[in-house]
Write an enzyme that holds these catalytic residues in place. Structure first.
Site, PDB file in Angstrom:
ATOM      1  N   HIS A 169       0.654  -1.236   0.077  1.00 27.38           N
ATOM      2  CA  HIS A 169       0.125   0.089  -0.135  1.00 27.38           C
ATOM      3  C   HIS A 169       0.687   1.279  -0.045  1.00 27.38           C
ATOM      4  O   HIS A 169       0.604   2.190   0.844  1.00 27.38           O
ATOM      5  CB  HIS A 169      -0.607   0.020   1.169  1.00 27.38           C
ATOM      6  CG  HIS A 169      -1.900  -0.916   1.457  1.00 27.38           C
ATOM      7  ND1 HIS A 169      -2.516  -1.364   2.399  1.00 27.38           N
ATOM      8  CD2 HIS A 169      -2.319  -1.827   0.263  1.00 27.38           C
ATOM      9  CE1 HIS A 169      -3.562  -2.116   2.027  1.00 27.38           C
ATOM     10  NE2 HIS A 169      -3.668  -2.473   0.743  1.00 27.38           N
TER      11      HIS A 169
HETATM   12  C1  LIG Z   1       0.070  -7.380  -5.042  1.00 24.27           C
HETATM   13  C2  LIG Z   1      -0.873  -6.140  -4.483  1.00 24.27           C
HETATM   14  C3  LIG Z   1      -1.837  -6.501  -3.641  1.00 24.27           C
HETATM   15  C4  LIG Z   1      -2.747  -5.389  -3.263  1.00 24.27           C
HETATM   16  N1  LIG Z   1      -4.100  -5.828  -2.457  1.00 24.27           N
HETATM   17  C5  LIG Z   1      -4.934  -4.715  -2.357  1.00 24.27           C
HETATM   18  C6  LIG Z   1      -6.278  -5.068  -2.001  1.00 24.27           C
HETATM   19  O1  LIG Z   1      -6.796  -6.385  -1.705  1.00 24.27           O
HETATM   20  N2  LIG Z   1      -7.086  -4.129  -1.883  1.00 24.27           N
HETATM   21  C7  LIG Z   1      -6.792  -2.874  -1.905  1.00 24.27           C
HETATM   22  O2  LIG Z   1      -7.728  -2.169  -1.723  1.00 24.27           O
HETATM   23  N3  LIG Z   1      -5.555  -2.536  -2.406  1.00 24.27           N
HETATM   24  C8  LIG Z   1      -4.635  -3.509  -2.760  1.00 24.27           C
HETATM   25  N4  LIG Z   1      -3.362  -3.077  -3.143  1.00 24.27           N
HETATM   26  C9  LIG Z   1      -3.085  -1.697  -3.236  1.00 24.27           C
HETATM   27  C10 LIG Z   1      -3.895  -1.031  -4.280  1.00 24.27           C
HETATM   28  O3  LIG Z   1      -3.941  -2.009  -5.388  1.00 24.27           O
HETATM   29  C11 LIG Z   1      -3.022   0.393  -4.506  1.00 24.27           C
HETATM   30  O4  LIG Z   1      -2.712   1.018  -3.902  1.00 24.27           O
HETATM   31  C12 LIG Z   1      -3.768   1.095  -5.846  1.00 24.27           C
HETATM   32  O5  LIG Z   1      -3.997   0.220  -6.976  1.00 24.27           O
HETATM   33  C13 LIG Z   1      -2.799   2.186  -6.254  1.00 24.27           C
HETATM   34  O6  LIG Z   1      -3.154   2.881  -7.517  1.00 24.27           O
HETATM   35  P1  LIG Z   1      -2.515   4.206  -8.013  1.00 24.27           P
HETATM   36  O7  LIG Z   1      -3.360   4.554  -9.155  1.00 24.27           O
HETATM   37  O8  LIG Z   1      -2.003   4.951  -7.090  1.00 24.27           O
HETATM   38  O9  LIG Z   1      -1.387   3.491  -8.695  1.00 24.27           O
HETATM   39  P2  LIG Z   1      -1.289   1.996  -9.648  1.00 24.27           P
HETATM   40  O10 LIG Z   1      -2.590   1.212  -9.837  1.00 24.27           O
HETATM   41  O11 LIG Z   1      -0.010   1.476  -9.209  1.00 24.27           O
HETATM   42  O12 LIG Z   1      -1.349   2.947 -11.451  1.00 24.27           O
HETATM   43  C14 LIG Z   1       0.111   3.538 -11.795  1.00 24.27           C
HETATM   44  C15 LIG Z   1      -0.084   3.146 -13.121  1.00 24.27           C
HETATM   45  O13 LIG Z   1       1.121   3.977 -13.627  1.00 24.27           O
HETATM   46  C16 LIG Z   1       1.826   3.383 -14.484  1.00 24.27           C
HETATM   47  N5  LIG Z   1       3.200   3.707 -14.769  1.00 24.27           N
HETATM   48  C17 LIG Z   1       4.273   4.191 -13.737  1.00 24.27           C
HETATM   49  N6  LIG Z   1       4.991   4.651 -14.353  1.00 24.27           N
HETATM   50  C18 LIG Z   1       4.791   5.122 -15.596  1.00 24.27           C
HETATM   51  C19 LIG Z   1       5.537   5.878 -16.511  1.00 24.27           C
HETATM   52  N7  LIG Z   1       6.463   6.520 -16.230  1.00 24.27           N
HETATM   53  N8  LIG Z   1       4.815   6.048 -17.955  1.00 24.27           N
HETATM   54  C20 LIG Z   1       3.564   5.615 -18.183  1.00 24.27           C
HETATM   55  N9  LIG Z   1       3.037   4.896 -17.181  1.00 24.27           N
HETATM   56  C21 LIG Z   1       3.461   4.352 -15.886  1.00 24.27           C
HETATM   57  C22 LIG Z   1       1.865   1.788 -14.184  1.00 24.27           C
HETATM   58  O14 LIG Z   1       2.264   0.889 -14.934  1.00 24.27           O
HETATM   59  C23 LIG Z   1       0.620   1.638 -13.449  1.00 24.27           C
HETATM   60  O15 LIG Z   1      -0.363   0.984 -14.494  1.00 24.27           O
HETATM   61  C24 LIG Z   1      -2.588  -4.007  -3.651  1.00 24.27           C
HETATM   62  C25 LIG Z   1      -1.572  -3.941  -4.286  1.00 24.27           C
HETATM   63  C26 LIG Z   1      -0.503  -4.828  -4.782  1.00 24.27           C
HETATM   64  C27 LIG Z   1       0.677  -4.660  -5.790  1.00 24.27           C
END
Ligand SMILES: Cc1cc2nc3c(=O)[nH]c(=O)nc-3n(C[C@H](O)[C@H](O)[C@H](O)COP(=O)(O)OP(=O)(O)OC[C@H]3O[C@@H](n4cnc5c(N)ncnc54)[C@H](O)[C@@H]3O)c2cc1C
Length: 523
Positions: free
Chosen positions: A461
């Site tokens: 997280h």
């Molecule tokens: C294994 C795992 C289990 C988890 N379990 C849970 C759960 O059960 N329940 C829950 O609520 N949360 C869970 N989480 C946490 C939750 O999924 C994340 O906190 C949330 O998805 C984060 O969202 P975000 O939009 O901040 O980032 P992300 O979803 O990580 O999105 C970022 C995106 O940006 C892209 N990116 C990065 N750098 C670049 C770049 N330079 N150029 C273009 N694209 C780029 C990445 O590829 C990604 O697609 C889990 C996470 C993981 C990894």
């Protein structure tokens, strides 16, 4: 081609921002995602999520040596695909505590109190139980009760209640404390990502362009305004212009890295790596938070654990009926409770699996087992994200400082004791065999502390590295605009002022929903 908006990163938040902005046919939106389309079976089949780890669907981070964990370098998976971590996570749908959002607002995040963010949670949600005061029924994000809950998960919940934790049928309703089965972001037994819910329906629109395999290297800033990005796609580096705004949604590691590569961050650190400083802001990459998690594992005589998930019968059951062990999100059951007296948000979450889970699922065990993860949702320790180099293809250097705050260790030791108490309570006790982790020889609180430092992992997280705050203590204002640069916002888990007391996917989706409205309002 020119675009009005460029969104960087198609994860939990970025996919939402791009899809919502493209609802206006008069604006052109470009969504850039470094990863691929996210259609692999290990993404779609819920129980297979850990099989993605260290593959091409994973950014595969490793922390710097953690100072309070004997210098261990901790593995951190991150989804690299349309849907981002929503394509890799354990699908537990949790929003956190009402007081999380009220504290954000009290700290200066105007418009982010619980009552103000609740409409965005419900707007996003298609809860299979239907809508009510706390839930939406018609949103893009399917939230469902587990399709084939494991009998052992129910037994674990019963044992949790036997230790005095009340039963809770809805952790996202009026009260968070309690034990129960989690609702999951699945639809009819299959994982449901923000790609499925938001992007797939929006991609028919001619004003939404989505590039996969497109890695953004930096944001172009002219005279204090973000005017586009530099992206690498198909081995070619090119610039693309944004006439209105650039929205960075690359997640809590890559978002601050991109800001720093673009000249926004701690001045001395940027100079060290030869990056021209445009905005000196020490908060970029700072305040990193997460929930450390220790997995208590026991052998069990229970039938039907996840050890049998890959048997041909289970595969057939999944393929034909979308039922059975492969629909399991692993962490099926759980609880929120306090490890010490107090009436604020519960500081501990149990995430229990009807199967062995250790070392991020890389290790296996010969006999049937179950796991009770102790996730410290009230963690106080903070770390930071820094550049490893000015090369955008180098991953950022990350350190969490897990357990820097001694209160975090006190709470975790107590939680492990509570998990043992659950295992020793009926009706579970009758099914419990040998304790595998921490193991019976780890008896005293001091022993437990050492074992935790040796083997603790986390709940995946990372958050708060571009947090909402003033110019002196944050990176973005309450409307998610980056301080010191116009035309640039951040929308993802980086902007949380503090990490919520629970899993972080639903809050990241909520941020995406609210960000889209904030952007639409200023147009
Ligand atoms: C294994 C795992 C289990 C988890 N379990 C849970 C759960 O059960 N329940 C829950 O609520 N949360 C869970 N989480 C946490 C939750 O999924 C994340 O906190 C949330 O998805 C984060 O969202 P975000 O939009 O901040 O980032 P992300 O979803 O990580 O999105 C970022 C995106 O940006 C892209 N990116 C990065 N750098 C670049 C770049 N330079 N150029 C273009 N694209 C780029 C990445 O590829 C990604 O697609 C889990 C996470 C993981 C990894």
């Amino acid at each position: 081609m020119r675009y009005d908006y460029i969104v960087v990163g198609a994860g939990s938040a970025g996919a939402v921002v791009a899809a919502r902005l493209s609802e206006n046919p008069d604006v052109h939106v470009l969504l850039l995602e470094a990863g691929g389309k996210g259609r692999h079976p290990n993404i779609q089949i819920p129980a297979a999520f850990a099989k993605q780890f260290t593959t091409g669907h994973d950014w595969n981070y490793r922390t710097e040596p953690e100072p309070h964990l004997f210098g261990r370098e901790i593995y951190h998976p991150r989804g690299r695909m349309l849907g981002g971590c929503s394509g890799q996570n354990a699908m537990i749908y949790i929003r956190g505590n009402r007081s999380d959002y009220d504290a954000w607002a009290d700290g200066g995040a105007k418009g982010w109190s619980y009552d103000e963010v609740l409409p965005y949670f419900t707007k996003a949600e298609a809860n299979s139980r239907g809508g009510d005061r706390f839930h939406g029924a018609d949103g893009p994000l399917h939230v469902e009760d587990p399709r084939s809950p494991n009998e052992l998960s129910r037994t674990i919940v019963d044992a949790m209640t036997a230790t005095g934790i009340p039963l809770n049928d809805d952790f996202n309703g009026a009260e968070q404390v309690g034990a129960g089965l989690y609702q999951v972001t699945q639809h009819r037994g299959r994982r449901w990502t923000t790609n499925d819910g938001y992007l797939m329906p929006a991609r028919k629109r001619p004003n939404l362009t989505v590039w996969t395999g497109a890695t953004v290297h930096r944001i172009q800033i002219d005279n204090g305004r973000a005017v586009g990005i530099v992206v690498e796609k198909d081995g070619r580096i090119r610039s693309v212009r944004a006439d209105s705004e650039v929205v960075v949604s690359a997640g809590a590691f890559a978002t601050p890295q991109l800001l720093m590569l673009s000249g926004i961050g701690p001045a001395d650190h940027l100079r060290e790596h030869g990056v021209d400083v445009l905005v000196d802001n020490a908060n970029v990459g700072g305040h990193l938070m997460d929930h450390p998690m220790y997995m208590v594992n026991h052998e069990t005589s229970a039938e039907g654990t996840l050890a049998g998930a890959e048997k041909p019968l289970q595969l057939a059951n999944y393929l034909v009926r979308r039922r059975g062990l492969l629909t399991s999100n692993i962490g099926e059951a759980g609880a929120f409770f306090h490890t010490r007296s107090g009436d604020g948000a519960p500081d501990m979450q149990f995430i229990a699996a009807p199967g062995y889970f250790w070392n991020n699922g890389f290790d296996s065990h010969d006999n049937p087992a179950f796991a009770i993860g102790c996730s410290l949702v009230g963690s106080q320790s903070t770390g930071r994200v820094r550049l490893r180099s000015a090369d955008p293809t180098d991953k950022a250097a990350v350190v969490f400082n897990y357990f820097a705050d001694p209160a975090d260790m006190e709470a975790m030791v107590t939680a492990v004791e509570r998990a043992r108490e659950v295992a020793a309570s009926e009706p579970l006790a009758a099914l419990v065999g040998k304790e595998l982790h921490p193991g019976p020889v780890v008896g005293t609180r001091t022993d437990l502390e050492t074992e935790i430092r040796r083997n603790v992992a986390h709940t995946y997280h990372p958050s708060c590295t571009a947090r909402i705050g003033s110019e002196s203590d944050g990176v973005v204002d309450s409307e998610l605009r980056v301080h010191g640069v116009s035309g640039l916002r951040v929308a993802d888990a980086s902007v949380f002022p503090r990490i919520p007391h629970g899993n972080t996917h639903a809050p990241a989706v909520m941020v995406g929903e609210k960000a889209a409205d904030l952007i639409k309002e200023t147009r």
